[in-house]
Design a protein around this motif. Structure first.
Motif, PDB file in Angstrom:
ATOM      1  N   TYR A   1       3.406   6.505   3.598  1.00 56.73           N
ATOM      2  CA  TYR A   1       3.681   5.811   4.926  1.00 56.73           C
ATOM      3  C   TYR A   1       3.159   4.370   4.630  1.00 56.73           C
ATOM      4  O   TYR A   1       2.439   3.830   3.901  1.00 56.73           O
ATOM      5  N   CYS A   2       3.812   3.382   5.531  1.00 54.05           N
ATOM      6  CA  CYS A   2       3.537   2.160   5.542  1.00 54.05           C
ATOM      7  C   CYS A   2       2.229   1.622   6.862  1.00 54.05           C
ATOM      8  O   CYS A   2       2.883   2.113   8.028  1.00 54.05           O
ATOM      9  N   PRO A   3       1.376   1.314   6.398  1.00 58.85           N
ATOM     10  CA  PRO A   3       0.057   1.040   7.467  1.00 58.85           C
ATOM     11  C   PRO A   3       0.535   0.375   8.572  1.00 58.85           C
ATOM     12  O   PRO A   3       0.291   0.379   9.499  1.00 58.85           O
TER      13      PRO A   3
ATOM     14  N   THR B   1      -0.855  -8.111   2.870  1.00 55.28           N
ATOM     15  CA  THR B   1      -0.847  -8.395   1.590  1.00 55.28           C
ATOM     16  C   THR B   1       0.374  -9.363   1.481  1.00 55.28           C
ATOM     17  O   THR B   1       0.432 -10.319   0.712  1.00 55.28           O
ATOM     18  N   MET B   2       1.243  -9.409   2.439  1.00 60.31           N
ATOM     19  CA  MET B   2       2.360 -10.330   2.406  1.00 60.31           C
ATOM     20  C   MET B   2       1.938 -11.756   2.591  1.00 60.31           C
ATOM     21  O   MET B   2       2.461 -12.711   2.199  1.00 60.31           O
ATOM     22  N   LYS B   3       0.711 -11.873   3.294  1.00 61.45           N
ATOM     23  CA  LYS B   3       0.398 -13.029   3.597  1.00 61.45           C
ATOM     24  C   LYS B   3      -0.691 -13.695   2.580  1.00 61.45           C
ATOM     25  O   LYS B   3      -1.202 -14.954   2.717  1.00 61.45           O
TER      26      LYS B   3
ATOM     27  N   PRO C   1       0.752  -1.364  -0.192  1.00 65.57           N
ATOM     28  CA  PRO C   1      -0.299   0.022   0.040  1.00 65.57           C
ATOM     29  C   PRO C   1       0.839   1.140   0.179  1.00 65.57           C
ATOM     30  O   PRO C   1       0.503   2.280  -0.374  1.00 65.57           O
ATOM     31  N   MET C   2       2.149   1.215   0.555  1.00 63.57           N
ATOM     32  CA  MET C   2       2.758   2.538   0.563  1.00 63.57           C
ATOM     33  C   MET C   2       3.258   2.744  -1.052  1.00 63.57           C
ATOM     34  O   MET C   2       3.223   3.739  -1.226  1.00 63.57           O
ATOM     35  N   ALA C   3       3.741   1.843  -1.677  1.00 65.85           N
ATOM     36  CA  ALA C   3       4.207   1.940  -2.923  1.00 65.85           C
ATOM     37  C   ALA C   3       2.866   2.561  -3.710  1.00 65.85           C
ATOM     38  O   ALA C   3       3.337   3.538  -4.569  1.00 65.85           O
TER      39      ALA C   3
HETATM   40 FE1  SF4 Z   1       4.615  -2.184   2.365  1.00 65.94          FE
HETATM   41 FE2  SF4 Z   1       3.904  -4.255   3.971  1.00 65.94          FE
HETATM   42 FE3  SF4 Z   1       6.543  -3.419   3.809  1.00 65.94          FE
HETATM   43 FE4  SF4 Z   1       4.561  -1.710   4.875  1.00 65.94          FE
HETATM   44  S1  SF4 Z   1       5.131  -3.973   5.565  1.00 65.94           S
HETATM   45  S2  SF4 Z   1       6.244  -1.233   3.346  1.00 65.94           S
HETATM   46  S3  SF4 Z   1       2.707  -2.304   3.346  1.00 65.94           S
HETATM   47  S4  SF4 Z   1       5.417  -4.441   2.056  1.00 65.94           S
END
Ligand code: SF4
Ligand code: 13P
Length: 301
Positions: free
Chosen positions: A167-169, A257-259, A84-86
């Motif tokens: 930012y990264c949530p 989303t990594m999961k 989501p940050m990207a």
């Molecule tokens: Fe992106 Fe997830 Fe890394 Fe946060 S933890 S920067 S949302 S990949």
């Protein structure tokens, strides 16, 4: 047959390599040939001699592997696995900033789309962001897309940084209150946080490191208890590498989303050779130079 066994068979048949980020679920870390941080994965991708790279991570990581290996097949088992940050950074906005600040250099955190990387002079990861910024001639830096990482870098440079407000949530959810509570409960623990965390969280920590940087820090430390201020599955990797040390997670620090990468979709990707990462050749060419400049500079932590 278990999915793990079939994946191992197909990997051999197809001459494939499986790369996985430190935030991947334990069962994915277990089937991977290499588990690491964004920089380590980009380096592995750049020197991969397999025909196929199966990338277990989020979209920008799989895209970087493709940009560094335009002639290889790069599979991203679940295309919905996005960062989501990207997604918070648009190339048109970066172009506007470049117009407003023509003497500035552009540093793109790897957590960006290929289109944003193509607008940058150089990429960085959380491992080498300070080193990358300080390597540049310009004293004015447009830094995309993570405001927290930009502010962290600002602590270690005399250059002026113009941050993009992304930012990264997952890391924003790591509040000072949560860290203070964990410190109270574990007064002897060393606090390690990711530089994507808020400034007040970084202030309360003993050190800020990339995910692989945390491993290096722990390896050199004689302490045996650590509060880990990053995504929770990092602790699987740490516990495996350091079985005698104790790691404490921050409640709620999950990157959903990594999961989305699972044994089933990795297996399906290897069976069907899809979904494949495909980007326009001209875009890959433009995004390759900033990534390669970053790799040439190496780690910073
Ligand atoms: Fe992106 Fe997830 Fe890394 Fe946060 S933890 S920067 S949302 S990949
Ligand atoms: P690392 O490069 O430290 O692994 O971080 C990647 C990331 O997405 C952090 O949220």
């Amino acid at each position: 047959m278990q999915p793990q066994e079939r994946i191992a068979e197909l990997k051999k048949e197809r001459n494939a390599v499986i790369l996985a980020h430190n935030y991947q679920q334990p069962e994915i870390q277990e089937i991977a040939d290499f588990v690491g941080d964004s920089l380590g994965l980009a380096v592995q991708a750049s020197k991969a001699d397999a025909d196929i790279i199966v990338f277990c991570g989020v979209d920008f990581m799989a895209e970087s592997a493709k940009i560094l290996n335009p002639d290889k097949i790069v599979l991203h088992p679940e295309t919905k696995a996005c960062c989501p940050m990207a997604a918070m950074c648009e190339p048109s906005g970066v172009r506007m900033l470049k117009k407003d600040f023509p003497r500035a250099s552009v540093v793109a955190y790897v957590n960006t789309s290929a289109e944003c990387k193509a607008e940058a002079d150089i990429c960085c990861t959380s491992s080498n962001a300070v080193k990358v910024v300080n390597s540049l001639d310009s004293d004015l830096i447009i830094f995309i897309p993570d405001e927290n990482l930009a502010n962290y870098v600002q602590r270690f440079t005399d250059k002026d940084i113009i941050p993009w407000p992304g930012y990264c949530p997952t890391h924003e959810s790591i509040s000072l209150k949560k860290i203070e509570k964990l410190k109270e409960e574990h007064p002897k623990a060393v606090v390690l946080v990711h530089p994507e965390c808020r400034p007040e969280v970084i202030d309360a920590a003993d050190a800020a490191r990339s995910t692989e940087g945390m491993l290096n820090y722990i390896r050199e430390s004689d302490k045996d208890e650590f509060i880990i201020g990053t995504e929770q599955d990092m602790i699987y990797r740490l516990s495996k590498e350091f079985p005698d040390k104790r790691f404490i997670e921050v409640p709620g620090a999950v990157c959903p989303t990594m999961k989305l990468i699972t044994l089933d979709n990795v297996l399906a990707a290897l069976e069907s050779l899809s979904p494949e990462v495909n980007l326009p050749p001209e875009l890959m060419e433009k995004a390759q130079a900033p990534l390669e400049r970053m790799i040439a500079l190496g780690r910073g932590d």
